[in-house]
Motif scaffolding. Structure first.
Motif, PDB file in Angstrom:
ATOM      1  N   PHE A   8       4.941   4.263  -6.812  1.00  0.00           N
ATOM      2  CA  PHE A   8       5.172   3.350  -7.950  1.00  0.00           C
ATOM      3  C   PHE A   8       3.878   2.585  -8.211  1.00  0.00           C
ATOM      4  CE2 PHE A   8       6.470  -0.816  -9.663  1.00  0.00           C
ATOM      5  CZ  PHE A   8       7.258  -0.409 -10.734  1.00  0.00           C
ATOM      6  N   VAL A   9       3.192   2.948  -9.300  1.00  0.00           N
ATOM      7  CA  VAL A   9       1.942   2.277  -9.648  1.00  0.00           C
ATOM      8  C   VAL A   9       2.223   1.292 -10.774  1.00  0.00           C
ATOM      9  CG1 VAL A   9      -0.428   2.565 -10.446  1.00  0.00           C
ATOM     10  CG2 VAL A   9       0.630   4.304  -8.980  1.00  0.00           C
ATOM     11  N   GLU A  43      -7.983   2.577  -3.674  1.00  0.00           N
ATOM     12  CA  GLU A  43      -8.237   3.261  -4.939  1.00  0.00           C
ATOM     13  C   GLU A  43      -7.215   2.903  -6.022  1.00  0.00           C
ATOM     14  OE1 GLU A  43     -10.769   4.883  -5.812  1.00  0.00           O
ATOM     15  OE2 GLU A  43     -10.036   5.494  -7.784  1.00  0.00           O
ATOM     16  N   PRO A  44      -5.895   2.978  -5.723  1.00  0.00           N
ATOM     17  CA  PRO A  44      -4.939   2.672  -6.800  1.00  0.00           C
ATOM     18  C   PRO A  44      -4.861   1.191  -7.136  1.00  0.00           C
ATOM     19  CG  PRO A  44      -3.766   3.114  -4.760  1.00  0.00           C
ATOM     20  CD  PRO A  44      -5.215   3.416  -4.497  1.00  0.00           C
ATOM     21  N   GLY A  45      -5.198   0.316  -6.181  1.00  0.00           N
ATOM     22  CA  GLY A  45      -5.001  -1.109  -6.417  1.00  0.00           C
ATOM     23  C   GLY A  45      -6.224  -1.844  -6.901  1.00  0.00           C
ATOM     24  N   ALA A  67       0.821  -1.214   0.000  1.00  0.00           N
ATOM     25  CA  ALA A  67       0.000   0.000   0.000  1.00  0.00           C
ATOM     26  C   ALA A  67       0.857   1.267   0.000  1.00  0.00           C
ATOM     27  CB  ALA A  67      -0.930  -0.013   1.217  1.00  0.00           C
ATOM     28  N   ALA A  68       1.916   1.264   0.809  1.00  0.00           N
ATOM     29  CA  ALA A  68       2.788   2.439   0.877  1.00  0.00           C
ATOM     30  C   ALA A  68       3.531   2.654  -0.432  1.00  0.00           C
ATOM     31  CB  ALA A  68       3.777   2.288   2.036  1.00  0.00           C
ATOM     32  N   GLU A  93      -6.754  -6.498   0.377  1.00  0.00           N
ATOM     33  CA  GLU A  93      -6.520  -5.107   0.784  1.00  0.00           C
ATOM     34  C   GLU A  93      -6.305  -4.216  -0.433  1.00  0.00           C
ATOM     35  OE1 GLU A  93      -3.828  -4.625   4.107  1.00  0.00           O
ATOM     36  OE2 GLU A  93      -3.038  -2.795   3.235  1.00  0.00           O
ATOM     37  N   LEU A  94      -5.619  -4.745  -1.446  1.00  0.00           N
ATOM     38  CA  LEU A  94      -5.401  -3.989  -2.681  1.00  0.00           C
ATOM     39  C   LEU A  94      -6.730  -3.627  -3.331  1.00  0.00           C
ATOM     40  CD1 LEU A  94      -2.411  -5.740  -4.489  1.00  0.00           C
ATOM     41  CD2 LEU A  94      -2.611  -3.317  -3.996  1.00  0.00           C
ATOM     42  N   ARG A  95      -7.640  -4.621  -3.392  1.00  0.00           N
ATOM     43  CA  ARG A  95      -8.918  -4.401  -4.081  1.00  0.00           C
ATOM     44  C   ARG A  95      -9.776  -3.361  -3.373  1.00  0.00           C
ATOM     45  NH1 ARG A  95      -6.656  -5.563  -8.298  1.00  0.00           N
ATOM     46  NH2 ARG A  95      -6.676  -7.729  -9.082  1.00  0.00           N
TER      47      ARG A  95
END
Length: 769
Positions: free
Chosen positions: A52-53, A79-81, A46-47, A74-76
């Protein structure tokens, strides 16, 4: 520079707690052209996404702390993940693990051991699929917004007098002239598809009777014959008595949205290259078939088809030709597949066929043979005539499994057995194959632990000088002291080490330990000239073998001439130019190079004349019956003569009887190795033999009464370098040429009398050297 012909791009994040996996995956993807970042903990993801996306995340399932499932979930939620594709890396292939991965939000999974060369293509395919999916999703949203902005056709229907009024937009959608409108409900219903008219009328009647709103999708046919998908919604208005008097509705053209949904659905269930059902659809159909067969008491069969050596097609002719071949293979398989059966592409060059209502094994065999024969015919692709065969594994329901996972796995196991039997073969699953596959899987898990637990040991087999009867050196051979299965030979585990990539740390340990052991023998005053170590093809191609050798020799305080590397021909053929350059650098260090198992690989005179090598090791298969067969003896003689003409030393493997030895002496072979002299033994046993002086044999000439004619081949141990290049330099004494005055090991370059044990050595500052 990337070694791949295809162009790869994108950002990749690798999350795995195993350093070796991060290194191997990162190297494979970076060499292909991807931008790679690696971390060892799921809680760091997450950090990291703040700076880095990535375009894809490779996520290990089993990790300490936050495991792969929790990390993906947690990624899902972030917002970015939410939209980043996640490729789960797992050593488990059971249904529960795979379901957990998809429930956590994984895009796809890949099972370990991972095929590193194919990984970039898998990653690129998922990135492209993700981008295509996002484009389709965006197009769907834009289309919906455009329809709202453009205006949706509306209508009013007065129920009491059947008056039907249209909006201007509705006239445009239906492409009708106002003059042709009779302003009744008939004018609306005449455009509804005949197969949908009853459905729409029933929905309207139900809405009026129940005093509810109307919402329905249906088809309309325009005056031009064009068929549209439309969405109709309507609400009721009531009179003073609370009875429906009017219906207000809208009609929206959803044809493009329906097409997009169908395309997305198609991508989820069909292979985009061959247009065959994919793994998910195949599993769904097999699940349904198993339920029907259980009720009806019928048999099913699953055929697992894998193309033989398909990688050679891609490597030799490019992936475009490879894709053309896969399309043609799919077409041929489809030609011979019944309409009620299911043919699917699982991925890569793997196909499966589900056969319904199987009457007997003989019928299944006939079907498999027909497919096998059909695939063997020549392929005309891109103005090239190519050929390929396949291996087929067969599993039957209920004999070999009663679930999707077990049946497919059983067929897969049988397919691998077909490949082991020489490829282009059909194999039915048996319990023996299952036991073998289970043992292989168990051994693969144990292998990962073995290096950490220091379960590997080295045994040493002497090499004999046939003229003097003395040992000319020893070969280091790795063994696995398994805590439960006892001492395992390399045939049991080396191929698994190659597949998992563990052969590289294992090979490095063997090289260092062998050099250290030779140093210990020298320190004890034991006159053993040389030690030979086998180098795996993967280790030779991927690791910096030059630096490994320098480090191993220097740390053991050995003269570099005391080391011989045994390399198979196949390891050198992958990139001949690079192989030659590497061998030349090794020879310049003074290391002797031996071609191992000569005659079993790519043997040819042109290769031997090109490669900078010193020694030829003749494979045991050429000696096994040479004392009984004149033809085999002639082949052996020809190999020895060829090596002598190239000024190469010769070592014969597999000497098991006096007749073998006599034949080799007659052919002027200088060195031999085999059970006739000694089996491989632990270092302490060999040390006892050396101390007791039991390491010499009566020369062959004395025993046979023959002459003592000198062989034409060079003595093993004398570095044979030709050309005008610089002479090799001893690592232990920089600048000193490796002349060594013909000694078996460099006494002038090695500390003599023997130096103290390695652990007692110290540097100038008193620290360990």
């Amino acid at each position: 520079m990337s070694r791949y012909q295809d162009t790869f791009s994108g950002k990749v994040l690798i999350v795995d707690d195993e350093l070796i996996v991060r290194i191997l995956a990162g190297e494979a993807l970076a060499q292909a052209g991807f931008q790679v970042r690696t971390i060892d903990d799921g809680s760091q993801v997450a950090a990291l996404l703040g700076e880095f996306v990535p375009d894809i995340i490779l996520l290990d399932v089993v990790m300490p702390g936050l495991d792969g499932y929790a990390t993906c979930a947690e990624l899902r939620r972030s917002e970015p993940g939410a939209d980043i594709p996640v490729l789960m890396m797992t050593g488990f292939d059971d249904l529960e693990s795979l379901q957990s991965a998809y429930q956590a939000g994984a895009t796809d999974f890949i099972t370990k051991p991972i095929h590193w060369q194919g990984l970039p293509y898998r990653v690129q395919y998922i990135i492209r699929s993700s981008q295509a999916y996002k484009e389709l999703k965006t197009n769907k949203i834009l289309l919906s917004q455009a329809q709202r902005l453009a205006g949706i056709g509306s209508w009013q229907w007065h129920l009491s007098n059947d008056t039907f009024l249209w909006s201007e937009e509705l006239y445009q959608i239906f492409i009708i002239d106002r003059q042709e409108d009779d302003r009744t409900s008939h004018s609306f219903f005449r455009f509804i598809h005949p197969l949908d008219q009853v459905l729409v009328k029933s929905a309207i009647e139900a809405a009026v009777a129940g005093k509810t709103n109307l919402s329905i999708d249906h088809r309309v046919i325009l005056p031009t014959g064009t068929e549209l998908n439309v969405h109709t919604e309507a609400v009721l208005e009531f009179d003073g008595d609370g009875l429906p008097c009017k219906m207000l509705g809208i009609v929206q053209d959803i044809t493009e949205r329906k097409r997009a949904e169908e395309q997305i659905s198609y991508m989820a269930y069909y292979d985009t290259l061959t247009r065959l059902p994919n793994r998910q659809l195949f599993n769904d159909r097999l699940t349904q078939a198993l339920r029907r067969s259980e009720r009806a008491g019928e048999k099913l069969a699953v055929l697992f088809i894998d193309l033989d050596d398909f990688k050679l097609i891609n490597d030799s002719h490019g992936h475009r030709v490879g894709d053309l071949m896969l399309e043609e293979v799919a077409r041929r398989l489809e030609e011979e597949t019944r309409a009620n059966d299911t043919l699917a592409r699982l991925g890569g060059d793997e196909f499966t066929i589900l056969l319904h209502d199987v009457k007997s094994e003989e019928n299944v065999l006939l079907v498999a043979q027909k497919h096998l024969h059909n695939l063997q015919a020549a392929y005309q692709l891109d103005n090239k005539q190519l050929f390929i065969s396949a291996s087929i594994g067969v599993a039957l329901y209920p004999d070999h499994g009663d679930t999707v996972e077990v049946l497919v796995k059983s067929a897969d196991v049988a397919m691998y057995q077909a490949k082991e039997k020489g490829k282009n073969h059909i194999e039915f699953f048996t319990e023996e194959l299952y036991s073998k596959a289970s043992e292989r899987l168990s051994l693969q898990g144990d292998l990962r632990r073995a290096l950490e637990q220091e379960e590997f040991v080295l045994h040493y087999q002497p090499r004999i000088n046939l003229l003097t009867g003395c040992w000319s050196g020893v070969e280091a051979l790795v063994r696995w002291q398994h805590p439960e299965r006892g001492l395992l030979l390399p045939l049991t585990f080396i191929h698994l080490a190659e597949e998992t990539g563990l052969i590289m740390p294992l090979g490095e340990w063997v090289l260092r330990e062998a050099c250290q052991q030779l140093h210990r023998w020298h320190d004890e005053g034991l006159n053993l000239a040389r030690i030979s170590v086998n180098v795996s093809p993967l280790q030779f191609r991927r690791q910096n073998i030059l630096e490994l050798v320098k480090s191993a020799v220097s740390n053991a305080c050995l003269c570099s001439r005391a080391l011989e590397l045994e390399i198979t021909e196949s390891a050198l053929m992958h990139d001949m130019a690079q192989s030659i350059a590497t061998l030349q650098r090794l020879q310049h260090l003074g290391v002797n190079i031996s071609i191992d198992d000569f005659g079993t690989g790519y043997s040819s005179l042109s290769h031997l004349r090109t490669l900078p090598i010193n020694i030829l090791k003749i494979d045991r298969s050429f000696l096994r019956t040479a004392h009984e067969s004149a033809d085999d003896a002639q082949i052996l003689s020809s190999i020895i003569a060829m090596a002598q003409s190239l000024n190469l030393a010769i070592v014969a493997e597999g000497v098991e009887c006096a007749e073998h030895e006599a034949l080799l002496h007659q052919q002027h072979c200088r060195e031999a190795q085999g059970f006739f002299y000694a089996r491989p033994m632990p270092a302490d046993e060999l040390t006892c033999l050396l101390r007791d002086g039991n390491h010499s044999f009566e020369p062959v000439a004395s025993r046979s009464g023959g002459d003592s004619q000198q062989p034409c081949s060079l003595p093993a141990g004398d570095t044979n370098l030709s050309g005008d290049g610089p002479q090799p330099v001893c690592l232990q004494v920089p600048g000193r040429p490796l002349a060594c005055q013909g000694r078996r090991f460099c006494a002038t370059a090695t500390v003599w009398p023997p130096s103290p044990p390695l652990q007692q050595k110290s540097g100038k500052d008193g620290t360990a050297a």
